[in-house]
Design an enzyme around this catalytic site. Structure first.
Site, short mmCIF file in Angstrom:
data_model
loop_
_atom_site.label_atom_id
_atom_site.label_comp_id
_atom_site.label_asym_id
_atom_site.label_seq_id
_atom_site.Cartn_x
_atom_site.Cartn_y
_atom_site.Cartn_z
N CYS A 17 0.83 -1.21 0.00
CA CYS A 17 0.00 0.00 0.00
C CYS A 17 0.87 1.27 0.00
O CYS A 17 1.53 1.55 1.00
CB CYS A 17 -0.90 -0.04 1.23
SG CYS A 17 -1.73 1.49 1.63
N CYS A 51 0.37 3.72 2.89
CA CYS A 51 0.85 3.12 4.14
C CYS A 51 2.36 3.33 4.28
O CYS A 51 2.86 3.58 5.37
CB CYS A 51 0.53 1.63 4.17
SG CYS A 51 -1.23 1.25 4.05
#
Length: 105
Positions: free
Chosen positions: A30, A33
């Site tokens: 991600c 993230c």
């Protein structure tokens, strides 16, 4: 960052019953993230013993993610005295996380 959680049992053990625990739900792949990680590491250094940080990889721990209704990553949940009290979905500036933590630290 304190740790990586693999299952429901170890997740429950990592939440502080007294004080503040910040839990980041994300995944290795991600991009937002990855951007959030250095921000959380800074907060960890700045708040030291006032804060516990837990990282949950939603791919490795789908049961934990489902239990907390994680639909998007990253999602950050603040636990105060063992109970979830705040939930932020998506990447936010560091100041947003700091303001949120100041309510409970």
């Amino acid at each position: 960052m304190n740790m990586h959680v693999d299952n429901n049992t170890s997740f429950r053990d990592k939440i502080r019953l007294e004080g503040v625990t910040l839990v980041e739900f994300g995944a290795v792949w991600c991009p937002p993230c990855k951007v959030l990680l250095p921000i959380l590491e800074e907060l960890d250094r700045e708040y030291e013993d006032k804060l516990s940080l837990v990282k949950v990889d939603c791919d490795d721990s789908p049961e934990v993610a489902a239990e907390y209704g994680i639909m998007s990553m990253p999602t950050v949940i603040v636990f105060h005295n063992g109970e979830p009290v705040e939930k932020l979905v998506g990447l936010r500036p560091k100041g947003v996380y700091e303001t949120l933590l100041l309510r409970y630290v």
